[in-house]
Design a protein around this motif. Sequence first.
Motif: not given
Lengths: 368, 384, 366, 514
Positions: A240-252, B370-384
């Motif tokens: 993983s370290i070799a494949f990704f860049s460090e920032g990438q790993i942190k984000k993935t 009157n409208l009140k909304v409560e939003m919850t984000l369940v997930r954000t995808g494969v990268i953060e």
Amino acid sequence: MKSIGKPGEHQVFSTFFLFWVIIESQIGMGILQFQRKVVQVAHHDAWISVLITGGVIHVVVWFMIRTLAKYESADLYEIHQHALGKWIGNLLSILYMAYLLLLGTLVLRSYIEVVQTWLFPEIPTWLLSSSVLLLTVYGVLGGIRIIVGVCILSYLFSIALLFFLAYNLPYADWRSLSPVMEANFQELIIGAKQMAFTVVGFEIIYFVYPYLKEKKKAGRYTQMGVLYTTLIYCLVLVLSIAFFSEGQIKKTVWPSLSLFKIVQIPFLERFEYVTVSLWLLVIVPNLLLYLWAATRGMKKVFHWNQRRSVYLSAALVLAICLLLKTNLQIKFLGEWAGQLSLYLVFVYPVILYFIVLIRTRKQRKEVK
Amino acid sequence: MKRRIGAAGLSLFISATLVITGCAQQKILDKMGLSVVIGYDRVDKDRLLGTNVLHQFDPMASESVQIVASTAYTSKGTRDKSNLEMAKKAVSGQLRVTLYSEQLAKEGIINLVDTLARDPTIGARVFLAISKGRAHDILKHRYPEFGNIGTYMYQTISQNIEGESMISPTLHDFMHDYSSVGRDTILPYLEQRGKEGNELVISGAALFQQDRMVGVIPTKEVFYVKLLRDRFQAGSIEISIPREVLGKYMKVSQKKRGNDPIFLVLDTLSSSSTFKLVDKNRPQINTEIKITGRLQEVSEVVDLSKPEIIHKIEKAISQAMMNEGNKVIAKLQKLETDPIGFGEIYRSSVRHSNLTRDKWYEMYRDAKLNLKVEMTLVRTGVIE
Amino acid sequence: MEITVKPKANLLFSSYLLLFVIVGNQVGIGVMGFQRIIFREAGHDSWISVIIAGISTHLVAWVMLKTLDLYGSTDLYGIHEDVYGKWLGRIFSSLYIAFLLMGALIVLRNYIEVVQTWMFPDAPAWLFAVLLLFLMVYGVSGGIRVIVGFCFLSLFFTIWMLLLLIYPYQYAEWIYLSPVMEASMIQLLKGAKEMTLTIVGFEILYFIFPFLKEKEKAGRYTHLGLLLTTCCYLLIMIVSTIYYSEDQILQAIWTTFMMFNVIQLPFLERFEFVGISLWILAIMPNLLLYTWAATRGMKRIFQWKQKHALYLFTIVLFGVSIFLNTRLKINALNDFSGKFSFYIVYVYPFILFIIAWFRKWLKRKI
Amino acid sequence: MFFFRKKRGVSQNKQSSESSPDLKYIPSSKKEMEMVIKSVLQDDTDLVIKSLQHPGKELTLFYFSTLTDRKIIQKSILSVLQNLQAPSPSLEEIEASLPIGEVQVTESLDQVIQTLHNGWTLLHIEGKTNALLINTFGMKERGLTTPENESHVFGPQVSFNESLATNTGLIRKYIASPKLHNENLEVGKITRTKVSMLYIEGVASEQNVNTLRQRITELELDQLIDSSMLVQLIEDNSMSVFPQMMLTERPDRVSAFLLEGKLAVLVDGSPYAIVCPSTFIEFFQTSEDYYVRWNMATFVRMLRMIAMFLSIFFTPVYVASLTFHYEVIPSALLVPLAQSRAKVPFPPLFEALLLELIIEFLREAGARLPTKVGQTMGIVGGIVIGQAAVQAGFTSNILIIIVALGALSSFTTPSYMMGTTIRIIRFPMILLAGIWGGFGIMFGFCFLLIHLLRQSSLGSPYLEPFYPIRLRDLQNSVVRMPFPFFSKRMVLTRAEDKGKFNAKRAKQKKDIDE
């Protein structure tokens, strides 16, 4: 020393199977996402952290085996009762059971999270979790020998995935690894601590031990299993370290799955979809072992029918799974369980060993 | 033996008579002209122009549809007239969409819809839609990119209903809302666009007061109507939140971009709503909506691994949705149309209200919603 | 005429089948569109009326069984003769035969009306009458065991249609049920009374009773059957309430079939056409049982051959159903028979029980 | 033919009407005997009369050369008689010296005539009024082959042949029990066909045995060639299209049925056994269902039921929806359906009937043709009818699929009789669908239901176990439960000994790892 529920001859299994049981219990959902946590602190020296954790585990396992060896054929629950007395012992046993169920829940829920993220965002949690739990219950009802069989088969079917990682080699940038030992010692230790939760699972030896045929060899195979796992983790991390860049790993979120993204076979694009589906094979042994060990405790401590407690704990796991709605909640629970496991798995066995040591000495003296 | 032969003979005779005289009138599939879409326009004060789009099954024919138009005083009258110029008898058992021109809809369309509901050959899942401009023009136009305007229009509408970006406009829904005391219909609003009008777009939704069209809202606002009216299961939306919400967490370079809002795309939305009638004299209804969803796209680089940032975003989204939603509600109140069904909530919460349409419109105008909304984000995808 | 009936052993059938007979005879034409008439009285609280009507059937069935128990093994004709004597008894029995025939007629004519409206507007009514009556003759001449068997099988081939209510349920809005109990008690009771025509049919108990193998179990299965019917009706009522708006129900004639309209299967659009065709399975038990009971009456009181009575009644049914050729006439018949059957099914059993009990009591005294 | 059964008159002395009324006993002189025999048998050319000049008396052999085994006569009779030492042997002495098991002494001329026709040989001794009858029957019989019409992948591969003795033997081989009864009856005034009724005493209901015996003995007809004819004569309702008694060529199946408490009837010269009482569902079962695992069998049985419904209703539904209810066609199907029909000049009813008829033609032609020519039928059917008919615009290709599927489904029915029935039912159903649409189909269905309800097999309800419900028999109907469920015999047969085996197995649920 004699213990109560000595398993019959037809239930024990050869000790060398323990090798796979340990591997399967250690590899689960953690391997998909451990890189991020370790790399965050130890940077490109993270692999050293992994090795450190591995070393610690060997020590802990040594203590565990020594503890178990003091008794003829006892598991943790019986040791608790014997060494700590009925009340404190049972209390600790209950804690351990809760911990095991928590681990099971986490494994299940995070797998479902992966499925929901990668494959089916719309499929409700209850559907996935109940179907996987159904499978688990069916397996646990078969008993330990079946579970051990599942561990071995699951290993055989999933080990092939490792080879597919070779696809990453052409893309690997080995310079990312150097300079070695750039991280200071403290960072490495923290990294190792971060690693700890990923590799727990070997504590299953506490519960499986009575079912081994030649108990003397238990230490050998456990240590071998642990070593093997550490190497795999190390391999994945280095890749993983070799494949990704460090920032990438942190984000993935799931770097190991992203590693598979590069795999391309003539008849198959997007290999990670296969991996995600196939991963069920890897988590099922986890679930089986945890659920089995927990319900075993219920039998030992509360004298419940194990069948009934399997249903009960499955329902419990399902309920907790449904409570965990968002990714953040899962993460939070995971961190919390990580802390707990640090104490229960890495510290406690050592303490327990000394308690047992004192107790058995005393008894021997009394006998004399 | 004799009796048996006698009985057999008798039954043979009877069945022969039945077969010969009692054959029901056949409606053989390929002998029928199957309407897919019918469009209605107003020609003059009391005459209608009915445009019939029929399937053309003959493999030798150059077009996949046949379009026949004729004028008469009633909708069935136009069909009968159309029959005069057709080789096959026009029947409406396979009707999928009926299109009414805006002009016609503003006068009220209940008599045209009622005949659909009365006809047993027509299903309850026929879509109703309103066209901007003449329905005849939309149907008559030759679209180069799709052959069969009938099925294309049907699939466009049904795809958008399944994708939860449009409220279901079936015949059943129309009749249901029309005949209920506290809810109004909302139908898709179709428009021809592009070069030479070669594209067909759902550009919004037509609002109704009973059966009279009173206005149009853009698709963006339809989201809020749907949010309040139905439940979401897998919808998606693009929404903007003010930049200062995340100001603290931004890099300097990002801050420089001024005060443009940040745009987010949420998908796999699911929602549930609770309504509460607080005051029944001067109606006040408090609505609480809980939404969960997945963050799919952010127009700015944001570190999503920190829980507090996610919570901030959730809050901002809730606020934005609340504002937008309240705006839409106010707009609807001004137009005196109640597609959300607040009237039904009123009716169902007040015992012996004896609510009528007129009474409700009276109250609706200055109800506090009157409208009140409560939003919850369940997930954000494969990268953060 | 013998008062007690002792059918041959090979004609008896197990008591659990009574459940299917009761359900088969209750569920018929009424279920297609009973919502409207009850809604007129009780509004969105109609489901309570359905429950009330359901409970009342249990009460009536209980009295019926009590009456029958007084005699051991007999049918209504026997009771009539015993209670009223030969001549008066014959008159009452003839009246009841007429009532039974009317039941058959209503089912027949209404079903034909449905078929004509939805499927074959241009086919003549006599055609369907001939077809249905042919099946009826064939079935009735097979005897009670065949009829009971048909009730049993028809339930199995139709009960699954209840599952299809899931489709309208997807569009359901529960808000249309509230506020609960907005209708007054009087309205609810009126609504329950309007249920009569839909829920009658269990009076067949009076005639089928002697054919039961274990008579002491009759009560259990009768009540179970009644409960099942009531539950079905309740379910349909609730689903239609939440699927439709109130005015819509008041307009729709065959609300239940209209609901099928929304069903969409990958290989099938417009399920109601299938539903209407399948419904022939649900109405046949009605036709068979009513006609069988009527012909049995002719045999019991006038010593006719049952076959001859069957042919006669078939011709009568055919003639009358041809005569009823407009919706207005049919509605008039429905209204009339609704009232008529209310008295016959709901009121008369109580009177009969009291008289019969009194006579028994007198006899014992003497 | 069916009205024979109805006339259950008493006719006990039919046998005597055959031979000349004045002579009932065997004459003592050889000449007289020859004359009598010749007059009765009308100078049959295959009748052999062989005289032996024995020192004491003249011995004469009478036999049919076509019915007897020449070897037996040569080796076991002629050579023995020639070597007979005693000067004037008595009948008993000859009988004792013959190396043959079945030998009878008789005085009755009737019996002589009868047995000659069964392949026996008459040994007449000058001056005696009784004679010896020796069984010399010998005919080439077809060897035991694998079942043709009920062929299985799994299980025993032997079927009955045309010999009653062999067939009975086959069953005896499966059920080696003294309780297996074999009652010999005779049917047919002219043919005098031997019929055996088999049942297991103590298992089969006595009432059923009596009913069946009565039905067979009361038959009044002069000929019986095959069991498939007999079955039509003794069925409960021969007017119905549905077969009410099972015909099977498998001895294993017959044995299994006998053990359930059913009765079997074997007819000499017929490779099919009649089994009764049978129910509707049994015609959709095979004995292979019991040889394969239960889940497999259940799956296959359900498949057959689906196939039955498909084959009866598929084409009618097509016809109904295309002729009357075009509304029910989903929009995705509408275009392909309508396009495939666009060139077809006929209404769907006619189109479907035509195609169904063609399929039946193909089947009938294929069944009658020699195997070598039969292969061409596939080509004719596939290419000429399938391809050309569609291209010519005679039929739509969707209908071809539907009709072929219907035909295919009808062949999954294991019983040939039932398969034919289903194929026949299809035609009125299509007709009904073509004139009254969905209503017509349901009309037909209701009629079938009532009709089936009215049927019975040997007095037992035909639709059992569905109506009346019999839970025990339901376990072996559309589904086939595992064997532990079959600890009792069927309710249907009202078996006297109800239990098959003791199913009470101490099966306590053990806890995990114990």
